[in-house]
Write a protein that holds these residues in place. Sequence first.
Motif, PDB file in Angstrom:
ATOM      1  N   LEU A   5     -38.071 -27.706  43.929  1.00 40.75           N
ATOM      2  CA  LEU A   5     -37.110 -28.272  42.981  1.00 40.75           C
ATOM      3  C   LEU A   5     -37.794 -29.241  42.026  1.00 40.75           C
ATOM      4  CD1 LEU A   5     -34.013 -29.010  45.274  1.00 40.75           C
ATOM      5  CD2 LEU A   5     -33.991 -27.571  43.229  1.00 40.75           C
ATOM      6  N   SER A   6     -38.640 -30.091  42.584  1.00 45.12           N
ATOM      7  CA  SER A   6     -39.307 -31.114  41.773  1.00 45.12           C
ATOM      8  C   SER A   6     -40.220 -30.498  40.724  1.00 45.12           C
ATOM      9  CB  SER A   6     -40.108 -32.061  42.674  1.00 45.12           C
ATOM     10  OG  SER A   6     -39.270 -32.728  43.593  1.00 45.12           O
ATOM     11  N   ILE A   7     -40.966 -29.461  41.127  1.00 47.65           N
ATOM     12  CA  ILE A   7     -41.892 -28.816  40.190  1.00 47.65           C
ATOM     13  C   ILE A   7     -41.121 -28.158  39.047  1.00 47.65           C
ATOM     14  CG2 ILE A   7     -43.550 -26.929  39.921  1.00 47.65           C
ATOM     15  CD1 ILE A   7     -44.516 -27.557  42.772  1.00 47.65           C
ATOM     16  N   GLY A   8     -40.070 -27.413  39.379  1.00 46.98           N
ATOM     17  CA  GLY A   8     -39.275 -26.771  38.336  1.00 46.98           C
ATOM     18  C   GLY A   8     -38.627 -27.774  37.411  1.00 46.98           C
ATOM     19  N   LEU A   9     -38.081 -28.816  37.985  1.00 43.72           N
ATOM     20  CA  LEU A   9     -37.392 -29.852  37.198  1.00 43.72           C
ATOM     21  C   LEU A   9     -38.374 -30.560  36.265  1.00 43.72           C
ATOM     22  CD1 LEU A   9     -34.942 -32.420  38.818  1.00 43.72           C
ATOM     23  CD2 LEU A   9     -36.473 -33.051  36.973  1.00 43.72           C
ATOM     24  N   ILE A  20     -30.428 -35.122  48.644  1.00 43.14           N
ATOM     25  CA  ILE A  20     -31.329 -34.969  47.506  1.00 43.14           C
ATOM     26  C   ILE A  20     -30.609 -34.284  46.347  1.00 43.14           C
ATOM     27  CG2 ILE A  20     -33.432 -33.839  46.677  1.00 43.14           C
ATOM     28  CD1 ILE A  20     -34.574 -34.151  49.483  1.00 43.14           C
ATOM     29  N   ILE A  21     -29.884 -33.222  46.646  1.00 41.76           N
ATOM     30  CA  ILE A  21     -29.163 -32.481  45.610  1.00 41.76           C
ATOM     31  C   ILE A  21     -28.119 -33.377  44.947  1.00 41.76           C
ATOM     32  CG2 ILE A  21     -27.572 -30.558  45.169  1.00 41.76           C
ATOM     33  CD1 ILE A  21     -30.440 -29.699  45.668  1.00 41.76           C
ATOM     34  N   TYR A  22     -27.342 -34.090  45.764  1.00 38.51           N
ATOM     35  CA  TYR A  22     -26.295 -34.940  45.187  1.00 38.51           C
ATOM     36  C   TYR A  22     -26.914 -36.065  44.361  1.00 38.51           C
ATOM     37  CZ  TYR A  22     -21.997 -37.557  44.708  1.00 38.51           C
ATOM     38  OH  TYR A  22     -20.908 -38.206  44.181  1.00 38.51           O
ATOM     39  N   GLY A  23     -28.008 -36.618  44.838  1.00 37.60           N
ATOM     40  CA  GLY A  23     -28.673 -37.668  44.075  1.00 37.60           C
ATOM     41  C   GLY A  23     -29.157 -37.159  42.727  1.00 37.60           C
ATOM     42  N   LEU A  24     -29.743 -35.960  42.720  1.00 28.36           N
ATOM     43  CA  LEU A  24     -30.185 -35.363  41.459  1.00 28.36           C
ATOM     44  C   LEU A  24     -29.001 -35.101  40.534  1.00 28.36           C
ATOM     45  CD1 LEU A  24     -32.911 -32.822  42.652  1.00 28.36           C
ATOM     46  CD2 LEU A  24     -33.271 -34.879  41.266  1.00 28.36           C
ATOM     47  N   GLU A  25     -27.888 -34.625  41.110  1.00 36.48           N
ATOM     48  CA  GLU A  25     -26.691 -34.374  40.302  1.00 36.48           C
ATOM     49  C   GLU A  25     -26.225 -35.643  39.606  1.00 36.48           C
ATOM     50  OE1 GLU A  25     -23.981 -32.741  43.087  1.00 36.48           O
ATOM     51  OE2 GLU A  25     -24.523 -30.656  42.661  1.00 36.48           O
ATOM     52  N   MET A  26     -26.215 -36.736  40.333  1.00 36.42           N
ATOM     53  CA  MET A  26     -25.749 -37.992  39.748  1.00 36.42           C
ATOM     54  C   MET A  26     -26.700 -38.464  38.651  1.00 36.42           C
ATOM     55  SD  MET A  26     -22.827 -38.582  40.973  1.00 36.42           S
ATOM     56  CE  MET A  26     -22.601 -40.194  40.191  1.00 36.42           C
ATOM     57  N   ILE A  27     -27.997 -38.296  38.865  1.00 34.65           N
ATOM     58  CA  ILE A  27     -28.955 -38.659  37.815  1.00 34.65           C
ATOM     59  C   ILE A  27     -28.735 -37.780  36.581  1.00 34.65           C
ATOM     60  CG2 ILE A  27     -31.405 -38.671  37.178  1.00 34.65           C
ATOM     61  CD1 ILE A  27     -32.003 -39.313  40.139  1.00 34.65           C
ATOM     62  N   GLY A  28     -28.529 -36.478  36.807  1.00 34.67           N
ATOM     63  CA  GLY A  28     -28.273 -35.570  35.689  1.00 34.67           C
ATOM     64  C   GLY A  28     -26.997 -35.908  34.952  1.00 34.67           C
ATOM     65  N   ILE A  29     -25.960 -36.261  35.692  1.00 30.66           N
ATOM     66  CA  ILE A  29     -24.683 -36.634  35.079  1.00 30.66           C
ATOM     67  C   ILE A  29     -24.852 -37.879  34.220  1.00 30.66           C
ATOM     68  CG2 ILE A  29     -22.411 -37.634  35.618  1.00 30.66           C
ATOM     69  CD1 ILE A  29     -22.263 -35.595  37.930  1.00 30.66           C
ATOM     70  N   ILE A  47     -33.831 -34.821  30.559  1.00 30.29           N
ATOM     71  CA  ILE A  47     -33.623 -35.043  31.992  1.00 30.29           C
ATOM     72  C   ILE A  47     -32.425 -34.234  32.485  1.00 30.29           C
ATOM     73  CG2 ILE A  47     -33.015 -36.768  33.735  1.00 30.29           C
ATOM     74  CD1 ILE A  47     -34.569 -38.816  32.015  1.00 30.29           C
ATOM     75  N   GLY A  48     -31.328 -34.300  31.740  1.00 25.31           N
ATOM     76  CA  GLY A  48     -30.145 -33.532  32.111  1.00 25.31           C
ATOM     77  C   GLY A  48     -30.404 -32.041  32.094  1.00 25.31           C
ATOM     78  N   LEU A  49     -31.146 -31.578  31.088  1.00 19.72           N
ATOM     79  CA  LEU A  49     -31.482 -30.153  30.985  1.00 19.72           C
ATOM     80  C   LEU A  49     -32.260 -29.702  32.216  1.00 19.72           C
ATOM     81  CD1 LEU A  49     -31.644 -27.523  29.242  1.00 19.72           C
ATOM     82  CD2 LEU A  49     -33.822 -28.417  28.366  1.00 19.72           C
ATOM     83  N   GLY A  50     -33.248 -30.489  32.607  1.00 14.81           N
ATOM     84  CA  GLY A  50     -34.064 -30.121  33.754  1.00 14.81           C
ATOM     85  C   GLY A  50     -33.280 -30.084  35.049  1.00 14.81           C
ATOM     86  N   ILE A  51     -32.526 -31.134  35.309  1.00 14.19           N
ATOM     87  CA  ILE A  51     -31.795 -31.232  36.570  1.00 14.19           C
ATOM     88  C   ILE A  51     -30.742 -30.136  36.689  1.00 14.19           C
ATOM     89  CG2 ILE A  51     -30.128 -32.640  37.853  1.00 14.19           C
ATOM     90  CD1 ILE A  51     -31.728 -35.102  36.959  1.00 14.19           C
ATOM     91  N   PHE A  52     -29.926 -29.964  35.657  1.00 15.75           N
ATOM     92  CA  PHE A  52     -28.827 -29.013  35.773  1.00 15.75           C
ATOM     93  C   PHE A  52     -29.279 -27.560  35.693  1.00 15.75           C
ATOM     94  CE2 PHE A  52     -26.130 -32.734  34.755  1.00 15.75           C
ATOM     95  CZ  PHE A  52     -25.362 -32.682  35.904  1.00 15.75           C
TER      96      PHE A  52
END
Length: 204
Positions: A177-181, A4-13, A97-102
Motif C-alpha cells: 500500500l505504501s509503495i503504491g501510494l 491502517i486503512i481507516y487512518g489512511l482514509e481519514m488522512i485522504g479525507i 495526497i488525496g489522489l494517492g490514498i483514494f
Amino acid sequence: MFDIIYGLEMIGIVAFAISGMIAARSKNMDPVGVFTIGFITALGGGTLRDLMMDNHPLYWIKHQEQPIFILCLAIIFSYWQRLGRIRESRIVVPDAIGLGIFSILGAQLALDLGHSWFIASLLGVMTGTFGGALRDTLCNEVPFIFRKDQIYASISFAGCWIYFLCQWQLASEALSLSIGLLFIVIARLLAVRFDIRLQRDASH
C-alpha cells in the motif's frame, strides 16, 4: 490492517477536503459553499465507487464522523482568516495526497470484493479522481483529469498496478500500500514541478 486503512482514509479525507476548501475560498464562497465543495471533493470518489460496486450503505453513511469532521473543518476554514488567504496554487499538495490514498484504497477494496486487477485499477482511478473532478467543475475550472497540461489519471492508474505487483511479490500488505501510494503522490508532484506531460503541442 483495519486501523491502517481507516487512518489512511481519514488522512485522504482531510487532504481532499482541504483542497476543496482552498478552491471554494478562492471563489469567495460562503461557509455553506466551503463545506459543500469540501464534502464533495473528499467523499465524491468513494461514493461513486460504492454505487458502482453496489456497496451499501455508502461508506460515509456508516461512518458519520467523516462528514462531521469535514463540517468542523469547513467552519475553521471559513472563519480563520489566515486559512482563507491560502493561494489556490497550494491545492496541488493536498490533492496529490488525496489522489494517492483514494486511488490505492479504492483499488484495494475492489480486490477484496473479488474484482480483477484491471477492473480494480479502473475503480481505483475513479475513487481517486472523481471528487477532484467534481470540485473543479463546481468551481468553474477544467478538472485536472481533463487538462492536456496535467498528468493525473494515468499516474493513478500506474500507481494501482504498482500496488498490485507489490502485493503479488511482497509479503507485507502495508508495504505494498505504501509503495503504491507514495508513487502516486511523488509522481504527481514531480509532474507538476517539472511540467511532465503525456502529450505536447507540436510547437513545443
